[in-house]
Design a protein around this motif. Structure first.
Motif, PDB file in Angstrom:
ATOM      1  N   GLN A   1       0.828  -1.205   0.000  1.00 47.60           N
ATOM      2  CA  GLN A   1       0.000   0.000   0.000  1.00 47.60           C
ATOM      3  C   GLN A   1       0.861   1.254   0.000  1.00 47.60           C
ATOM      4  O   GLN A   1       0.574   2.222  -0.705  1.00 47.60           O
TER       5      GLN A   1
ATOM      6  N   SER B   1      -6.375   2.558  -0.821  1.00 52.22           N
ATOM      7  CA  SER B   1      -6.692   1.507   0.144  1.00 52.22           C
ATOM      8  C   SER B   1      -6.401   0.150  -0.469  1.00 52.22           C
ATOM      9  O   SER B   1      -6.337   0.004  -1.698  1.00 52.22           O
TER      10      SER B   1
ATOM     11  N   VAL C   1      -7.072  -4.207   0.520  1.00 52.14           N
ATOM     12  CA  VAL C   1      -7.581  -5.239   1.421  1.00 52.14           C
ATOM     13  C   VAL C   1      -7.130  -6.596   0.894  1.00 52.14           C
ATOM     14  O   VAL C   1      -7.009  -6.792  -0.319  1.00 52.14           O
TER      15      VAL C   1
ATOM     16  N   SER D   1      -6.025  -4.992   6.074  1.00 54.96           N
ATOM     17  CA  SER D   1      -6.242  -3.887   5.148  1.00 54.96           C
ATOM     18  C   SER D   1      -5.419  -2.677   5.566  1.00 54.96           C
ATOM     19  O   SER D   1      -4.975  -2.565   6.708  1.00 54.96           O
ATOM     20  N   ARG D   2      -5.248  -1.787   4.622  1.00 53.22           N
ATOM     21  CA  ARG D   2      -4.561  -0.512   4.860  1.00 53.22           C
ATOM     22  C   ARG D   2      -5.328   0.574   4.113  1.00 53.22           C
ATOM     23  O   ARG D   2      -5.927   0.322   3.064  1.00 53.22           O
ATOM     24  N   SER D   3      -5.296   1.780   4.651  1.00 49.60           N
ATOM     25  CA  SER D   3      -6.010   2.887   4.028  1.00 49.60           C
ATOM     26  C   SER D   3      -5.253   4.182   4.266  1.00 49.60           C
ATOM     27  O   SER D   3      -4.550   4.331   5.276  1.00 49.60           O
ATOM     28  N   CYS D   4      -5.426   5.134   3.344  1.00 48.40           N
ATOM     29  CA  CYS D   4      -4.813   6.453   3.505  1.00 48.40           C
ATOM     30  C   CYS D   4      -5.627   7.343   4.433  1.00 48.40           C
ATOM     31  O   CYS D   4      -5.178   8.425   4.807  1.00 48.40           O
TER      32      CYS D   4
ATOM     33  N   HIS E   1     -11.012   4.360   8.092  1.00 44.30           N
ATOM     34  CA  HIS E   1     -11.853   4.050   6.931  1.00 44.30           C
ATOM     35  C   HIS E   1     -11.245   2.931   6.077  1.00 44.30           C
ATOM     36  O   HIS E   1     -11.323   2.957   4.853  1.00 44.30           O
ATOM     37  N   ALA E   2     -10.635   1.981   6.736  1.00 48.10           N
ATOM     38  CA  ALA E   2     -10.036   0.869   5.991  1.00 48.10           C
ATOM     39  C   ALA E   2     -11.124  -0.097   5.526  1.00 48.10           C
ATOM     40  O   ALA E   2     -12.104  -0.332   6.234  1.00 48.10           O
ATOM     41  N   PRO E   3     -10.964  -0.664   4.344  1.00 51.64           N
ATOM     42  CA  PRO E   3     -11.950  -1.649   3.870  1.00 51.64           C
ATOM     43  C   PRO E   3     -11.838  -2.937   4.667  1.00 51.64           C
ATOM     44  O   PRO E   3     -10.850  -3.180   5.359  1.00 51.64           O
TER      45      PRO E   3
ATOM     46  N   ALA F   1     -15.648   0.402  -2.618  1.00 51.98           N
ATOM     47  CA  ALA F   1     -14.587   1.390  -2.801  1.00 51.98           C
ATOM     48  C   ALA F   1     -14.826   2.195  -4.066  1.00 51.98           C
ATOM     49  O   ALA F   1     -15.488   1.732  -4.999  1.00 51.98           O
TER      50      ALA F   1
ATOM     51  N   THR G   1      -7.414  -3.618  -4.569  1.00 49.41           N
ATOM     52  CA  THR G   1      -7.038  -2.235  -4.291  1.00 49.41           C
ATOM     53  C   THR G   1      -7.736  -1.308  -5.269  1.00 49.41           C
ATOM     54  O   THR G   1      -8.163  -1.724  -6.348  1.00 49.41           O
TER      55      THR G   1
END
Length: 461
Positions: free
Chosen positions: A24, A31, A33, A48-51, A55-57, A201, A318
């Motif tokens: 990521q 994001s 997952v 998961s990872r998110s910017c 609000h990570a999926p 997403a 992603t």
């Protein structure tokens, strides 16, 4: 950041999370997952990872999966074959006349060896409404033929449009309705759909030289839908992976999904580690065979890979047009689990009953002077392999006429016959005209060319 796993060792969990976090970050994607499944019913890890903090999926968040859709379309075609409604060797013209490419076979379309173009005519079909291509002629265009049919692998999105239209013609229903009824509902894939359903997403493009983003359109692909329309989740796709590894009689049996995993198209120099089956990509990596598919549409990247031998599957999704190498990421997740926590073999168990005539056939057999071993397998089949080293071998399934047909290896499709003497004793095995005898060049058996009457001897002075 989210992760949940209770069935993997802490070190394995951390390695998985580190891998997706790196993807990521270095891939600069809004994001990402991912999830891993081991065995039929166990999702052993998801992360998961998110910017955007908080609000990570998760496993229920839909992403667009692009060309992973092709695997679903291929399953629908194999169902038609299994029902006797078509044969994979049939020319397209037999079921879908008037396309202008009716001489290509269904098998060639499934394996991307029909020689058709990779894309439809401009404008770029992935980023424009499908309404711009209302007819098959608009999808195929004038530059349809790139290569002679059957000569080489050449990936073709229009080829899968033809398969989708073929399904509609044979079933008399829209492709997406057939998909829902024949795959999604039986497998419990309730979060897979042709159009996005919340939570889902949004797709983004990230500037190559600056950390800024641009929203991507999410177009309905129209006739091109069977090549790349679907949205799905990690949870649903891991269910699909189990099906592709084991089969499910409600959709396709084990033999048919195994056929999907067999190479179908001629490879080209440099492609020896990657081939295509029937709607499935096949890759060799570090001695391990991966099956699955990758996918991309503007704003999204997706990958599903599974290893049958390791009983491990991984999905990575992603929402970026160009970013992490998503196929390598999903394969890495499989390898992390398979290498750190190898599959524990099932306990050995004897057969519930053994056919005594088959049991009498087991043991050494000689093709000329080459020693082979015939075994009775746990599923009631037969297997013949060289006694030492590698070489010609195969597994065999019984046929109603008392013969056996090769399932794989050198003898795939070949017929194994037990040839008996007049008193019922076994004279030899006939395997595709090769004679296997109980002794090397057995003079009592029907060895082609006969056996010298002087028998075995040393070097004469």
């Amino acid at each position: 950041m989210t992760s949940s796993a209770e069935q993997l060792l802490p070190g394995t969990q951390r390695a998985l999370m580190h891998r997706i976090a790196t993807a990521q970050s270095e891939g600069r994607t809004p994001s990402l997952v991912a999830a891993v499944r081991r065995g039929r019913e166990r999702t052993v890890w998801n992360g998961s990872r998110s910017c955007v903090d908080g609000h990570a999926p998760d496993a229920d968040t839909q992403f667009r999966i692009g060309s992973l859709t092709k695997t679903f379309t291929a399953v629908l075609v194999l169902r038609l074959r299994d029902e006797g409604l078509l044969d994979l060797s049939d020319p397209l013209e037999k079921h879908l006349p008037g396309t202008g490419v009716g001489d290509v076979t269904i098998h060639q379309l499934l394996g991307h060896s029909a020689g058709l173009g990779a894309e439809s005519p401009a404008p770029w079909w992935e980023r424009t409404p499908g309404a711009l291509r209302p007819e098959l002629a608009d999808v195929l265009g004038e530059g349809t033929r790139m290569h002679p049919p059957g000569h080489r692998y050449h990936y073709s999105n229009p080829g899968y449009t033809l398969l989708g239209t073929l399904i509609e013609r044979v079933r008399g229903e829209r492709w997406e309705e057939v998909l829902r009824r024949e795959i999604l509902e039986p497998l419990g894939m309730h979060r897979t759909s042709p159009r996005p359903q919340a939570p889902h997403a949004s797709g983004w493009a990230v500037h190559p030289w600056a950390d800024v983003m641009l929203p991507e359109p999410a177009e309905d692909l129209g006739l091109m839908a069977p090549a790349g329309q679907l949205w799905s989740t990690t949870d649903d796709l891991l269910r699909f992976a189990v099906f592709l590894a084991e089969g499910d009689e409600r959709v396709l049996g084990a033999a048919s999904v195994e056929q999907m995993r067999e190479p179908s198209a001629p490879t080209q120099p440099g492609d020896w580690d990657g081939v295509y089956g029937l709607g499935l990509q096949i890759e060799r990596r570090g001695g391990r065979t991966f099956y699955g598919h990758t996918g991309s549409l503007p704003g999204f990247l997706a990958a599903l890979w599974f290893s049958v031998d390791d009983d491990v599957a991984a999905v990575a999704l992603t929402n970026v047009t160009s970013g992490p190498l998503i196929g390598a990421l999903a394969a890495d997740l499989v390898e992390i689990v398979a290498d750190a926590e190898p599959r524990i073999p099932e306990p050995w168990r004897p057969l519930s009953e053994a056919d005594q005539e088959l049991l009498a056939l087991t043991g050494p057999w000689y093709w000329g002077v080459r020693a082979n071993v015939l075994r009775l397998t746990s599923d009631g089949g037969l297997e013949i392999r060289p006694l030492q080293g590698s070489g010609r071998g195969a597994r065999f399934t019984a046929r109603r006429d008392g013969t056996w047909i090769g399932r794989d290896g050198y003898y795939a499709g070949e017929i194994l016959r037990v040839v008996r003497n007049g008193d019922g004793t076994v004279n030899h095995l006939d395997l595709g005209s090769f004679v296997f005898t109980r002794k090397p060049y057995d003079p009592e058996a029907a060895v082609p060319g006969g056996v010298d009457g002087g028998g075995w001897r040393g070097l004469e002075a």
